[in-house]
Motif scaffolding. Sequence first.
Motif, PDB file in Angstrom:
ATOM      1  N   VAL A 152       0.848  -1.190   0.000  1.00 28.02           N
ATOM      2  CA  VAL A 152       0.000   0.000   0.000  1.00 28.02           C
ATOM      3  C   VAL A 152       0.885   1.242   0.000  1.00 28.02           C
ATOM      4  O   VAL A 152       1.829   1.345   0.785  1.00 28.02           O
ATOM      5  N   ALA A 153       0.584   2.155  -0.907  1.00 27.52           N
ATOM      6  CA  ALA A 153       1.354   3.403  -1.013  1.00 27.52           C
ATOM      7  C   ALA A 153       0.400   4.585  -0.954  1.00 27.52           C
ATOM      8  O   ALA A 153      -0.708   4.524  -1.496  1.00 27.52           O
ATOM      9  N   ILE A 154       0.830   5.641  -0.290  1.00 28.08           N
ATOM     10  CA  ILE A 154       0.039   6.866  -0.197  1.00 28.08           C
ATOM     11  C   ILE A 154       0.925   8.041  -0.573  1.00 28.08           C
ATOM     12  O   ILE A 154       2.037   8.193  -0.048  1.00 28.08           O
ATOM     13  N   GLU A 155       0.443   8.854  -1.505  1.00 29.49           N
ATOM     14  CA  GLU A 155       1.184  10.049  -1.922  1.00 29.49           C
ATOM     15  C   GLU A 155       0.417  11.283  -1.501  1.00 29.49           C
ATOM     16  O   GLU A 155      -0.810  11.357  -1.655  1.00 29.49           O
ATOM     17  N   LEU A 156       1.148  12.252  -0.986  1.00 35.14           N
ATOM     18  CA  LEU A 156       0.555  13.483  -0.483  1.00 35.14           C
ATOM     19  C   LEU A 156       0.797  14.603  -1.482  1.00 35.14           C
ATOM     20  O   LEU A 156       1.910  15.123  -1.577  1.00 35.14           O
ATOM     21  N   GLY A 157      -0.227  14.952  -2.238  1.00 26.81           N
ATOM     22  CA  GLY A 157      -0.125  16.030  -3.216  1.00 26.81           C
ATOM     23  C   GLY A 157      -0.810  17.286  -2.737  1.00 26.81           C
ATOM     24  O   GLY A 157      -1.583  17.264  -1.772  1.00 26.81           O
ATOM     25  N   SER A 158      -0.556  18.394  -3.397  1.00 22.15           N
ATOM     26  CA  SER A 158      -1.149  19.664  -2.989  1.00 22.15           C
ATOM     27  C   SER A 158      -2.647  19.701  -3.247  1.00 22.15           C
ATOM     28  O   SER A 158      -3.383  20.380  -2.529  1.00 22.15           O
ATOM     29  N   SER A 159      -3.113  18.968  -4.250  1.00 19.61           N
ATOM     30  CA  SER A 159      -4.537  18.976  -4.580  1.00 19.61           C
ATOM     31  C   SER A 159      -5.269  17.742  -4.081  1.00 19.61           C
ATOM     32  O   SER A 159      -6.469  17.780  -3.854  1.00 19.61           O
ATOM     33  N   LYS A 160      -4.543  16.634  -3.883  1.00 16.03           N
ATOM     34  CA  LYS A 160      -5.206  15.399  -3.456  1.00 16.03           C
ATOM     35  C   LYS A 160      -4.229  14.475  -2.746  1.00 16.03           C
ATOM     36  O   LYS A 160      -3.021  14.524  -2.982  1.00 16.03           O
ATOM     37  N   VAL A 161      -4.797  13.651  -1.857  1.00 14.14           N
ATOM     38  CA  VAL A 161      -4.065  12.553  -1.242  1.00 14.14           C
ATOM     39  C   VAL A 161      -4.527  11.283  -1.939  1.00 14.14           C
ATOM     40  O   VAL A 161      -5.725  11.027  -2.050  1.00 14.14           O
TER      41      VAL A 161
ATOM     42  N   ASP B 291       7.640  17.601 -13.341  1.00 15.77           N
ATOM     43  CA  ASP B 291       6.317  17.238 -12.830  1.00 15.77           C
ATOM     44  C   ASP B 291       5.588  18.522 -12.456  1.00 15.77           C
ATOM     45  O   ASP B 291       5.901  19.164 -11.454  1.00 15.77           O
ATOM     46  N   PHE B 292       4.614  18.883 -13.286  1.00 18.96           N
ATOM     47  CA  PHE B 292       3.867  20.132 -13.088  1.00 18.96           C
ATOM     48  C   PHE B 292       2.645  19.829 -12.243  1.00 18.96           C
ATOM     49  O   PHE B 292       1.650  19.302 -12.735  1.00 18.96           O
ATOM     50  N   GLY B 293       2.703  20.134 -10.944  1.00 23.06           N
ATOM     51  CA  GLY B 293       1.622  19.827 -10.018  1.00 23.06           C
ATOM     52  C   GLY B 293       0.720  21.008  -9.772  1.00 23.06           C
ATOM     53  O   GLY B 293       0.774  22.020 -10.472  1.00 23.06           O
ATOM     54  N   ALA B 294      -0.131  20.876  -8.751  1.00 24.74           N
ATOM     55  CA  ALA B 294      -1.103  21.929  -8.445  1.00 24.74           C
ATOM     56  C   ALA B 294      -0.437  23.171  -7.855  1.00 24.74           C
ATOM     57  O   ALA B 294      -0.695  24.296  -8.282  1.00 24.74           O
ATOM     58  N   ASP B 295       0.445  22.964  -6.872  1.00 24.79           N
ATOM     59  CA  ASP B 295       1.087  24.091  -6.196  1.00 24.79           C
ATOM     60  C   ASP B 295       2.585  24.163  -6.437  1.00 24.79           C
ATOM     61  O   ASP B 295       3.207  25.186  -6.139  1.00 24.79           O
ATOM     62  N   THR B 296       3.181  23.072  -6.909  1.00 28.06           N
ATOM     63  CA  THR B 296       4.630  23.042  -7.103  1.00 28.06           C
ATOM     64  C   THR B 296       4.984  22.380  -8.429  1.00 28.06           C
ATOM     65  O   THR B 296       4.205  21.605  -8.977  1.00 28.06           O
ATOM     66  N   THR B 297       6.177  22.680  -8.904  1.00 28.45           N
ATOM     67  CA  THR B 297       6.734  22.035 -10.094  1.00 28.45           C
ATOM     68  C   THR B 297       8.080  21.430  -9.703  1.00 28.45           C
ATOM     69  O   THR B 297       8.956  22.137  -9.204  1.00 28.45           O
ATOM     70  N   THR B 298       8.222  20.129  -9.899  1.00 29.91           N
ATOM     71  CA  THR B 298       9.432  19.417  -9.505  1.00 29.91           C
ATOM     72  C   THR B 298      10.275  19.115 -10.734  1.00 29.91           C
ATOM     73  O   THR B 298       9.768  18.610 -11.737  1.00 29.91           O
ATOM     74  N   VAL B 299      11.555  19.425 -10.646  1.00 29.96           N
ATOM     75  CA  VAL B 299      12.492  19.216 -11.753  1.00 29.96           C
ATOM     76  C   VAL B 299      13.573  18.229 -11.296  1.00 29.96           C
ATOM     77  O   VAL B 299      14.250  18.468 -10.290  1.00 29.96           O
ATOM     78  N   SER B 300      13.715  17.130 -12.051  1.00 33.37           N
ATOM     79  CA  SER B 300      14.737  16.118 -11.750  1.00 33.37           C
ATOM     80  C   SER B 300      15.634  15.954 -12.970  1.00 33.37           C
ATOM     81  O   SER B 300      15.142  15.825 -14.088  1.00 33.37           O
ATOM     82  N   VAL B 301      16.938  15.959 -12.742  1.00 35.32           N
ATOM     83  CA  VAL B 301      17.904  15.841 -13.830  1.00 35.32           C
ATOM     84  C   VAL B 301      18.667  14.525 -13.676  1.00 35.32           C
ATOM     85  O   VAL B 301      19.225  14.251 -12.606  1.00 35.32           O
ATOM     86  N   TYR B 302      18.683  13.709 -14.753  1.00 38.34           N
ATOM     87  CA  TYR B 302      19.380  12.423 -14.749  1.00 38.34           C
ATOM     88  C   TYR B 302      20.473  12.406 -15.813  1.00 38.34           C
ATOM     89  O   TYR B 302      20.323  12.990 -16.886  1.00 38.34           O
ATOM     90  N   LYS B 303      21.573  11.729 -15.493  1.00 36.05           N
ATOM     91  CA  LYS B 303      22.670  11.534 -16.439  1.00 36.05           C
ATOM     92  C   LYS B 303      23.475  10.317 -15.998  1.00 36.05           C
ATOM     93  O   LYS B 303      23.764  10.165 -14.807  1.00 36.05           O
TER      94      LYS B 303
END
Length: 261
Positions: free
Chosen positions: A8-17, A203-215
Amino acid sequence: MTAKDFIVAIELGSSKVTGIAGKKNSDGSIQIFAYAREEASSFIRKGVVCNIDKMALSLTSIINKLEASIAKVYVGIGGQSLRSKKNFIVRQLEEETKIQKELIDSIMESNRHTPYAELEILEVIPQEYKVKNSYITDPIGMVSNQIEGHFLNIGARSSIKQNIISSFEQANIEIAGFLISPMSMADAVLTDVEKRSGCVLVDFGADTTTVSVYKNDILRHLAVLPLGGNNLTKDISSLQIEEPDAEILKIKYGCAYTDTE
């Protein structure tokens, strides 16, 4: 099916859990059995729990909706204060010595105790090790009198994790472990080739935008910007449009890409 059979996994987002229950198959795939969500705008802001009582009620509702006997859950951590910080640890040896796993573990442990003001280290991503002017990812077995470990520390304000723990304790739900949400998303949507060649995941979310860089298969940078879809809704509502109607207009007509042909 017993509680121990479920993941079971739960994610906490700005617009929904969001809660999801499934089972891992023998081939490594996940079979989903139940999904539930609760609106979260009244108690989560920019990915951070700001009302523990309301959060606990939401968690209880999600567990009931999943209709499963759940013992423990995994929780994703994100939010505005999540960020990456580079760090390096130098270890000088008395003489030329073959590098053992115990030395690498000791360097990792030293890095984990790096002090940051109001920032708790949640995850450590080894970048590379410098041995005799060469940068490599696995130095075990090499001979040197000095080794330098380079790390990417993923951290957040200590209150972020504590508020989550308090909410789950109040809901009487045991936490099996914490996951860094942007990293879990990258594992789900990026291919091995994309991670190896180099890419940026936004990841363009409701209240935040997350940027991840991979190489080269390694996370190199992580940042969370305090801007999201709700900012677009408010821009539209500034044109004398009620916010619920502005949200509908954004969803119906909004487009991040326009074909010029």
